[in-house]
Design a protein around this motif. Sequence first.
Motif, short mmCIF file in Angstrom:
data_model
loop_
_atom_site.label_atom_id
_atom_site.label_comp_id
_atom_site.label_asym_id
_atom_site.label_seq_id
_atom_site.Cartn_x
_atom_site.Cartn_y
_atom_site.Cartn_z
N ARG A 14 132.35 164.71 51.81
CA ARG A 14 131.26 165.49 52.33
C ARG A 14 131.99 166.27 53.82
O ARG A 14 131.21 166.48 54.55
CB ARG A 14 129.92 165.02 52.49
N CYS A 92 120.28 156.35 49.30
CA CYS A 92 121.42 156.82 49.51
C CYS A 92 121.38 157.87 50.81
O CYS A 92 122.21 158.07 51.66
CB CYS A 92 121.50 158.11 48.10
N ARG A 206 125.30 151.57 42.98
CA ARG A 206 125.04 151.90 41.54
C ARG A 206 123.93 150.77 41.08
O ARG A 206 123.90 149.45 41.48
CB ARG A 206 126.08 151.71 40.62
C1 LIG Z 1 124.37 167.74 39.32
C2 LIG Z 1 124.71 167.25 40.97
C3 LIG Z 1 124.45 167.88 42.25
C4 LIG Z 1 124.60 167.49 43.54
N1 LIG Z 1 124.25 168.05 44.37
C5 LIG Z 1 124.70 167.67 45.83
C6 LIG Z 1 124.48 168.41 46.75
O1 LIG Z 1 123.78 169.62 46.82
N2 LIG Z 1 124.80 168.09 48.07
C7 LIG Z 1 125.39 167.01 48.02
O2 LIG Z 1 125.98 166.53 49.00
N3 LIG Z 1 125.78 166.07 47.23
C8 LIG Z 1 125.38 166.40 45.89
N4 LIG Z 1 125.63 165.62 44.69
C9 LIG Z 1 126.61 164.40 44.65
C10 LIG Z 1 125.45 163.19 44.66
O3 LIG Z 1 124.87 163.18 45.88
C11 LIG Z 1 126.56 161.97 44.43
O4 LIG Z 1 127.33 162.25 43.24
C12 LIG Z 1 125.70 160.83 44.41
O5 LIG Z 1 124.94 160.34 45.38
C13 LIG Z 1 126.65 159.84 44.00
O6 LIG Z 1 127.63 159.39 44.68
P1 LIG Z 1 129.16 159.47 44.51
O7 LIG Z 1 129.46 160.83 43.67
O8 LIG Z 1 129.78 159.21 45.82
O9 LIG Z 1 129.41 158.54 43.56
C14 LIG Z 1 125.39 166.09 43.58
C15 LIG Z 1 125.92 165.42 42.55
C16 LIG Z 1 125.57 166.01 41.13
C17 LIG Z 1 126.04 165.11 39.84
#
Ligand SMILES: Cc1cc2nc3c(=O)[nH]c(=O)nc-3n(C[C@H](O)[C@H](O)[C@H](O)COP(=O)(O)O)c2cc1C
Length: 217
Positions: A14, A92, A206
Amino acid sequence: MDVLETIRARKSIRAFTDEPVSREILAQVLKDASMAPSAINMQPWEVHMVLGEERKRLSRRLLRSYRERRITCGPGAARVIPEQFMQRSRRCAEGMAPLVQRMGSDMKTYINERGLDFYGAPAVALIFIDESFPPDRMTDVGLFAGYLVLAAAGHGLASCPIGLVVGYQDEIKDHLNIPESKVMVLSIALGKPDETAAINEFRSSRADLKEFVRWVD
Ligand SMILES: Cc1cc2nc3c(=O)[nH]c(=O)nc-3n(C[C@H](O)[C@H](O)[C@H](O)COP(=O)(O)O)c2cc1C
């Protein structure tokens, strides 16, 4: 990198550096992502890959709209989501908040304003599906998105899926001349991680298998 190593190492980033990513690498990522399975191989996904100054121009438009409309992130459910899922989401956010604070911001500002700026990424894949497809074809697009983040990692790129921007798809379609008949599913920011940004220290947890698997034998 081995596929299992890639799966285990990937996480959402991010804060990106503005180091540009070459079209050649992005093309390879997209080609690899398109190896995802899809029902009767329809490959219903469509991608607009927005780069560099164009990406920044798009974000300026989205931020202007955010200031007027304040569409924010949320579970977006029509009904009440069971507590076990909400708890994961809260955990989270609680994990991220102190890191965002260390960067001199707060969660609301960071997730919305930096999110609409694609966390500074030099490239963003905007993923669409034609409106003629039934809702269950979203499964295919989800698989494509999953392959895309892993393919990006395999090619040395960090990523973050950003669903927030889907709420601004009217502006996006207008800005990029995308037909009304296309429905935006997700955006995925792509680039190099800013190693100095505290938020990138975050790793989400997880659930235990016993929380989501029932063995039947
Ligand atoms: C469909 C989808 C939408 C998401 N939207 C956002 C978002 O708008 N902003 C953000 O910071 N992260 C977003 N994420 C990331 C998720 O927060 C993140 O995948 C989740 O917390 C798991 O963490 P990781 O990807 O680091 O394993 C999104 C993930 C998915 C799959």
